[in-house]
Design a protein around this motif. Structure first.
Motif, PDB file in Angstrom:
ATOM      1  N   PHE A  59      12.105  29.132  45.766  1.00 32.13           N
ATOM      2  CA  PHE A  59      11.967  29.565  47.162  1.00 32.13           C
ATOM      3  C   PHE A  59      12.992  28.835  48.021  1.00 32.13           C
ATOM      4  CE2 PHE A  59       7.792  29.669  45.136  1.00 32.13           C
ATOM      5  CZ  PHE A  59       7.390  30.979  45.355  1.00 32.13           C
ATOM      6  N   GLY A  60      13.452  29.514  49.046  1.00 27.75           N
ATOM      7  CA  GLY A  60      14.425  28.903  49.940  1.00 27.75           C
ATOM      8  C   GLY A  60      13.821  27.922  50.921  1.00 27.75           C
ATOM      9  N   SER A  61      12.503  27.974  51.111  1.00 25.97           N
ATOM     10  CA  SER A  61      11.833  27.082  52.055  1.00 25.97           C
ATOM     11  C   SER A  61      10.349  27.018  51.728  1.00 25.97           C
ATOM     12  CB  SER A  61      12.008  27.589  53.490  1.00 25.97           C
ATOM     13  OG  SER A  61      11.338  28.845  53.658  1.00 25.97           O
ATOM     14  N   LEU A  62       9.657  26.041  52.310  1.00 15.73           N
ATOM     15  CA  LEU A  62       8.205  25.961  52.150  1.00 15.73           C
ATOM     16  C   LEU A  62       7.526  27.181  52.755  1.00 15.73           C
ATOM     17  CD1 LEU A  62       7.529  22.186  52.968  1.00 15.73           C
ATOM     18  CD2 LEU A  62       7.346  23.291  50.736  1.00 15.73           C
ATOM     19  N   GLU A  63       8.070  27.676  53.858  1.00 17.32           N
ATOM     20  CA  GLU A  63       7.491  28.843  54.510  1.00 17.32           C
ATOM     21  C   GLU A  63       7.555  30.067  53.605  1.00 17.32           C
ATOM     22  OE1 GLU A  63       9.554  26.719  55.903  1.00 17.32           O
ATOM     23  OE2 GLU A  63       8.199  25.799  57.374  1.00 17.32           O
TER      24      GLU A  63
ATOM     25  N   ARG B 103      -7.800  34.091  51.870  1.00 16.96           N
ATOM     26  CA  ARG B 103      -7.804  32.748  52.450  1.00 16.96           C
ATOM     27  C   ARG B 103      -6.993  32.706  53.737  1.00 16.96           C
ATOM     28  NH1 ARG B 103      -6.606  28.133  47.899  1.00 16.96           N
ATOM     29  NH2 ARG B 103      -8.208  28.718  46.378  1.00 16.96           N
ATOM     30  N   PRO B 104      -7.462  31.937  54.722  1.00 18.73           N
ATOM     31  CA  PRO B 104      -6.635  31.742  55.924  1.00 18.73           C
ATOM     32  C   PRO B 104      -5.400  30.924  55.571  1.00 18.73           C
ATOM     33  CG  PRO B 104      -8.572  30.317  55.986  1.00 18.73           C
ATOM     34  CD  PRO B 104      -8.756  31.239  54.820  1.00 18.73           C
ATOM     35  N   ARG B 105      -4.276  31.282  56.146  1.00 22.06           N
ATOM     36  CA  ARG B 105      -3.042  30.542  55.875  1.00 22.06           C
ATOM     37  C   ARG B 105      -3.150  29.146  56.490  1.00 22.06           C
ATOM     38  NH1 ARG B 105       2.746  32.500  55.454  1.00 22.06           N
ATOM     39  NH2 ARG B 105       4.049  30.706  55.991  1.00 22.06           N
ATOM     40  N   PRO B 106      -2.915  28.088  55.698  1.00 20.07           N
ATOM     41  CA  PRO B 106      -3.050  26.724  56.243  1.00 20.07           C
ATOM     42  C   PRO B 106      -1.998  26.436  57.313  1.00 20.07           C
ATOM     43  CG  PRO B 106      -2.069  26.670  54.061  1.00 20.07           C
ATOM     44  CD  PRO B 106      -2.512  28.084  54.289  1.00 20.07           C
ATOM     45  N   ARG B 107      -2.393  25.660  58.318  1.00 18.08           N
ATOM     46  CA  ARG B 107      -1.445  25.297  59.379  1.00 18.08           C
ATOM     47  C   ARG B 107      -0.419  24.290  58.881  1.00 18.08           C
ATOM     48  NH1 ARG B 107      -5.406  24.550  64.709  1.00 18.08           N
ATOM     49  NH2 ARG B 107      -6.182  26.704  64.752  1.00 18.08           N
ATOM     50  N   SER B 108      -0.867  23.386  58.015  1.00 11.86           N
ATOM     51  CA  SER B 108       0.030  22.386  57.439  1.00 11.86           C
ATOM     52  C   SER B 108       0.447  22.815  56.037  1.00 11.86           C
ATOM     53  CB  SER B 108      -0.663  21.023  57.370  1.00 11.86           C
ATOM     54  OG  SER B 108       0.123  20.099  56.640  1.00 11.86           O
ATOM     55  N   LEU B 109       1.705  22.590  55.708  1.00  8.57           N
ATOM     56  CA  LEU B 109       2.230  22.933  54.385  1.00  8.57           C
ATOM     57  C   LEU B 109       2.324  21.711  53.470  1.00  8.57           C
ATOM     58  CD1 LEU B 109       5.071  25.449  55.375  1.00  8.57           C
ATOM     59  CD2 LEU B 109       2.684  25.911  54.801  1.00  8.57           C
ATOM     60  N   ASP B 110       1.722  20.591  53.887  1.00  9.35           N
ATOM     61  CA  ASP B 110       1.799  19.365  53.085  1.00  9.35           C
ATOM     62  C   ASP B 110       1.155  19.545  51.718  1.00  9.35           C
ATOM     63  OD1 ASP B 110       3.155  18.094  55.081  1.00  9.35           O
ATOM     64  OD2 ASP B 110       1.405  17.035  55.889  1.00  9.35           O
ATOM     65  N   GLY B 111       0.013  20.244  51.669  1.00  6.84           N
ATOM     66  CA  GLY B 111      -0.650  20.468  50.393  1.00  6.84           C
ATOM     67  C   GLY B 111       0.201  21.323  49.469  1.00  6.84           C
ATOM     68  N   LEU B 112       0.841  22.348  50.015  1.00  6.86           N
ATOM     69  CA  LEU B 112       1.713  23.206  49.215  1.00  6.86           C
ATOM     70  C   LEU B 112       2.904  22.431  48.688  1.00  6.86           C
ATOM     71  CD1 LEU B 112       2.479  26.017  48.178  1.00  6.86           C
ATOM     72  CD2 LEU B 112       3.551  26.452  50.403  1.00  6.86           C
ATOM     73  N   ARG B 113       3.414  21.513  49.494  1.00  7.60           N
ATOM     74  CA  ARG B 113       4.582  20.723  49.078  1.00  7.60           C
ATOM     75  C   ARG B 113       4.316  19.975  47.765  1.00  7.60           C
ATOM     76  NH1 ARG B 113       8.573  18.781  52.495  1.00  7.60           N
ATOM     77  NH2 ARG B 113       7.224  19.174  54.287  1.00  7.60           N
ATOM     78  N   LYS B 114       3.056  19.528  47.561  1.00 13.27           N
ATOM     79  CA  LYS B 114       2.725  18.770  46.346  1.00 13.27           C
ATOM     80  C   LYS B 114       2.773  19.640  45.097  1.00 13.27           C
ATOM     81  CE  LYS B 114      -0.173  15.428  48.775  1.00 13.27           C
ATOM     82  NZ  LYS B 114      -1.541  14.893  48.973  1.00 13.27           N
ATOM     83  N   ASN B 115       2.714  20.957  45.269  1.00  5.90           N
ATOM     84  CA  ASN B 115       2.779  21.862  44.130  1.00  5.90           C
ATOM     85  C   ASN B 115       4.190  22.386  43.881  1.00  5.90           C
ATOM     86  OD1 ASN B 115       0.007  22.186  43.067  1.00  5.90           O
ATOM     87  ND2 ASN B 115      -0.434  22.853  45.152  1.00  5.90           N
ATOM     88  N   LEU B 116       5.143  21.848  44.609  1.00  7.92           N
ATOM     89  CA  LEU B 116       6.531  22.286  44.488  1.00  7.92           C
ATOM     90  C   LEU B 116       7.435  21.097  44.255  1.00  7.92           C
ATOM     91  CD1 LEU B 116       6.475  24.707  47.547  1.00  7.92           C
ATOM     92  CD2 LEU B 116       6.724  25.457  45.174  1.00  7.92           C
ATOM     93  N   ARG B 117       8.592  21.329  43.656  1.00 11.05           N
ATOM     94  CA  ARG B 117       9.616  20.287  43.492  1.00 11.05           C
ATOM     95  C   ARG B 117      10.921  20.821  44.058  1.00 11.05           C
ATOM     96  NH1 ARG B 117      12.082  21.878  38.508  1.00 11.05           N
ATOM     97  NH2 ARG B 117      10.799  23.434  37.464  1.00 11.05           N
ATOM     98  N   LEU B 118      11.626  19.969  44.749  1.00  9.34           N
ATOM     99  CA  LEU B 118      12.879  20.353  45.397  1.00  9.34           C
ATOM    100  C   LEU B 118      14.039  20.049  44.469  1.00  9.34           C
ATOM    101  CD1 LEU B 118      14.251  21.369  47.998  1.00  9.34           C
ATOM    102  CD2 LEU B 118      14.307  18.984  48.787  1.00  9.34           C
TER     103      LEU B 118
END
Length: 292
Positions: free
Chosen positions: A150-154, A167-182
């Motif tokens: 993906f090009g971004s967390l969004e 599911r409601p879309r979370p306001r913070s993407l911090d949790g999603l960040r832990k499931n991704l590697r840059l």
């Protein structure tokens, strides 16, 4: 606040990343995530139990999160089950194994090979019998961005929102960040692409991970406190699948989390923790008292 530590635990040809919550002298409860997830999906439940007289541990399965990838790129159920055994041997005392999807069947397979491995087993929306349409939907989501990222967390959040529209879309993407590697400016899922295999290998990989005959035999051998939890809206574990499991394991308890889909704890963690806590206190505490 519950004490937390991160461990590196050897498991054959890899080491596994494990977060631990609470007092190591308390009875251990090990949480194992589903395919494509990481140990962080269980953090809330493990931390809560760590404050209630249990030693909660969340594990990154091989090829996932911060655990090592298989050096030879192979991810059969025998590998995952072997890692569960290595983890329990490292702990030195039998835990309660709580597994969602892949983590649940890995736990079941491990106990099938070593009946005295655990104090109890909690299967979360998984059994030896699953719906192909539901497992195919998960697989398609996992492989859809495995190579391109993906090009971004969004952008990743948009993909997740389309996959779980309930599911409601979370306001913070911090949790999603832990499931991704840059890597090289793009975000990739935090699991080894070899876990899904090449298109030619995927059929073989599926047969290795979902084997109703061997997993059914393991279920038939269960003699420990067992709980099967189903998401009421799951398209992976049907009511009929659940009935087949309960026929093999007549002493098992069954609970439905109404309104939840396949990722039960993520959809309604409060209800899931209530169900889990009741099972642990009634069935496992009493067993511990009997064992002395």
């Amino acid at each position: 606040m519950t004490d937390q530590s991160t461990l590196r635990i050897p498991a054959g040809d890899i080491t596994m990343a494990v977060d631990a919550f609470g007092d190591p002298s308390d009875p251990p409860v090990v949480f194992l995530h589903g395919g494509g997830q990481t140990r962080h999906s269980w953090k809330s439940s493990a931390a809560d139990l760590g404050g209630q007289g249990w030693y909660g541990l969340t594990v990154d399965l091989r090829g996932h999160g911060d655990s090592d990838w298989s050096p030879d790129g192979r991810y059969g159920m025998d590998r995952f089950a072997g890692d569960v055994v290595s983890l329990v041997d490292f702990l030195g005392s039998p835990p309660v194994l709580v597994g969602a999807s892949l983590g649940g069947n890995a736990s079941l397979a491990a106990i099938g090979g070593r009946p005295d491995l655990a104090l109890g087993l909690v299967l979360v929306d998984v059994s030896p019998f699953l719906q192909p349409s539901g497992t195919s939907r998960i697989r398609e989501f996992m492989v859809s961005h495995a190579e391109t990222g993906f090009g971004s967390l969004e952008e990743a959040a948009d993909a997740v929102a389309a996959y779980v529209p309930h599911r409601p879309r979370p306001r913070s993407l911090d949790g999603l960040r832990k499931n991704l590697r840059l890597r090289d400016g793009r975000y990739y899922w935090h699991w080894d692409p070899a876990f899904m295999g090449s298109p030619e290998d995927q059929a073989v990989q599926r047969n290795q991970l979902i084997d109703p005959a061997s997993l059914g035999a393991a279920a038939s051998s269960l003699r420990l406190p067992t709980l099967l939890v189903r998401g009421g809206e799951s398209d992976v574990l049907s009511v009929e699948d659940s009935v087949r499991f309960l026929e093999l394991v007549p002493h098992a308890e069954f609970a439905t989390v109404v309104g939840a889909h396949h990722m039960v704890a993520g959809d309604d963690n409060a209800v899931f923790e209530e169900v889990l806590g009741d099972f642990l206190e009634r069935r496992v505490r009493s067993r511990l008292r009997i064992l002395g």
